[in-house]
Design a protein around this motif. Structure first.
Motif, PDB file in Angstrom:
ATOM      1  N   ARG A  60     -28.007   7.480 -15.237  1.00  0.00           N
ATOM      2  CA  ARG A  60     -27.463   8.336 -14.189  1.00  0.00           C
ATOM      3  C   ARG A  60     -27.921   7.942 -12.787  1.00  0.00           C
ATOM      4  O   ARG A  60     -27.185   8.125 -11.824  1.00  0.00           O
ATOM      5  CB  ARG A  60     -27.867   9.775 -14.480  1.00  0.00           C
ATOM      6  N   SER A  69     -22.597  -0.799 -15.355  1.00  0.00           N
ATOM      7  CA  SER A  69     -21.683   0.035 -16.134  1.00  0.00           C
ATOM      8  C   SER A  69     -20.404   0.388 -15.372  1.00  0.00           C
ATOM      9  O   SER A  69     -19.522   1.045 -15.927  1.00  0.00           O
ATOM     10  CB  SER A  69     -22.390   1.320 -16.573  1.00  0.00           C
ATOM     11  N   ARG A  70     -20.278  -0.058 -14.129  1.00  0.00           N
ATOM     12  CA  ARG A  70     -19.108   0.289 -13.313  1.00  0.00           C
ATOM     13  C   ARG A  70     -17.786  -0.103 -13.967  1.00  0.00           C
ATOM     14  O   ARG A  70     -16.869   0.726 -14.030  1.00  0.00           O
ATOM     15  CB  ARG A  70     -19.191  -0.318 -11.923  1.00  0.00           C
ATOM     16  N   GLN A  72     -16.870  -0.397 -17.049  1.00  0.00           N
ATOM     17  CA  GLN A  72     -16.557   0.494 -18.166  1.00  0.00           C
ATOM     18  C   GLN A  72     -16.212   1.894 -17.667  1.00  0.00           C
ATOM     19  O   GLN A  72     -15.281   2.519 -18.159  1.00  0.00           O
ATOM     20  CB  GLN A  72     -17.734   0.564 -19.158  1.00  0.00           C
ATOM     21  N   ARG A  73     -16.932   2.381 -16.661  1.00  0.00           N
ATOM     22  CA  ARG A  73     -16.645   3.711 -16.110  1.00  0.00           C
ATOM     23  C   ARG A  73     -15.267   3.740 -15.457  1.00  0.00           C
ATOM     24  O   ARG A  73     -14.527   4.715 -15.587  1.00  0.00           O
ATOM     25  CB  ARG A  73     -17.709   4.116 -15.094  1.00  0.00           C
ATOM     26  N   GLU A  74     -14.897   2.647 -14.763  1.00  0.00           N
ATOM     27  CA  GLU A  74     -13.580   2.578 -14.147  1.00  0.00           C
ATOM     28  C   GLU A  74     -12.485   2.543 -15.202  1.00  0.00           C
ATOM     29  O   GLU A  74     -11.450   3.204 -15.060  1.00  0.00           O
ATOM     30  CB  GLU A  74     -13.490   1.360 -13.221  1.00  0.00           C
ATOM     31  N   ASP A  76     -12.684   3.812 -18.207  1.00  0.00           N
ATOM     32  CA  ASP A  76     -12.651   5.168 -18.780  1.00  0.00           C
ATOM     33  C   ASP A  76     -11.894   6.126 -17.870  1.00  0.00           C
ATOM     34  O   ASP A  76     -11.121   6.961 -18.334  1.00  0.00           O
ATOM     35  CB  ASP A  76     -14.068   5.689 -19.030  1.00  0.00           C
ATOM     36  N   ALA A  77     -12.111   6.002 -16.554  1.00  0.00           N
ATOM     37  CA  ALA A  77     -11.432   6.878 -15.597  1.00  0.00           C
ATOM     38  C   ALA A  77      -9.926   6.626 -15.610  1.00  0.00           C
ATOM     39  O   ALA A  77      -9.127   7.572 -15.565  1.00  0.00           O
ATOM     40  CB  ALA A  77     -11.996   6.679 -14.195  1.00  0.00           C
TER      41      ALA A  77
END
Length: 149
Positions: A60, A69-70, A72-74, A76-77
């Motif tokens: 976090r 992790s950006r 993967q987060r993008e 996912d978004a």
């Protein structure tokens, strides 16, 4: 300092009991505010020391982990946006700016079945064009009619 062996934040009354008897109420209040600020600072430092090595904390708050992790987060978004029928590649900001214009807002809302509000009402910041005014449903003679769906 007036901390003694107490666990947790002292109440003002408990804090006052540890001060000299000749302390004025206003001075005691200033000292208590300083004590609370110091206590909060120590709690934050303790929390950080206890959690800094934990995975959830690093995921976090650690900039290096966040950068890795950006992608993967993008992804996912984008997947979540697609699930709601939103095109994540569309220029959302341009659409938001367009909708702040009263005429554009009316043109956008009208096809959705909402009655268009007068421009003066939109410009004044009125948020509910449908108020509880019973006279709006009155016929010319003042009688009310029932609306059938």
């Amino acid at each position: 300092g007036p901390r003694g062996g107490a666990v947790g934040l002292l109440s003002f009354k408990a804090f006052m009991a540890q001060l000299d008897d000749d302390v004025t109420p206003s001075a005691a209040e200033v000292k208590y505010e300083g004590y609370k600020a110091e206590y909060a600072k120590l709690q934050l430092q303790q929390f950080f020391a206890e959690c800094q090595g934990k995975d959830w904390f690093r995921m976090r708050y650690d900039p290096m982990v966040l950068e890795r992790s950006r992608p993967q987060r993008e992804a996912d978004a984008k997947q979540a946006a697609s699930a709601f029928g939103v095109d994540p590649e569309a220029d959302v900001h341009a659409r938001a700016n367009e909708l702040t214009d009263a005429a554009a807002l009316r043109a956008y809302v009208a096809p959705l079945g909402a009655p268009p509000a007068p421009a003066a009402e939109l410009a004044s910041g009125a948020t509910d064009a449908m108020d509880d005014d019973d006279d709006a449903d009155a016929d010319d003679d003042g009688s009310h009619r029932r609306h059938r769906l």
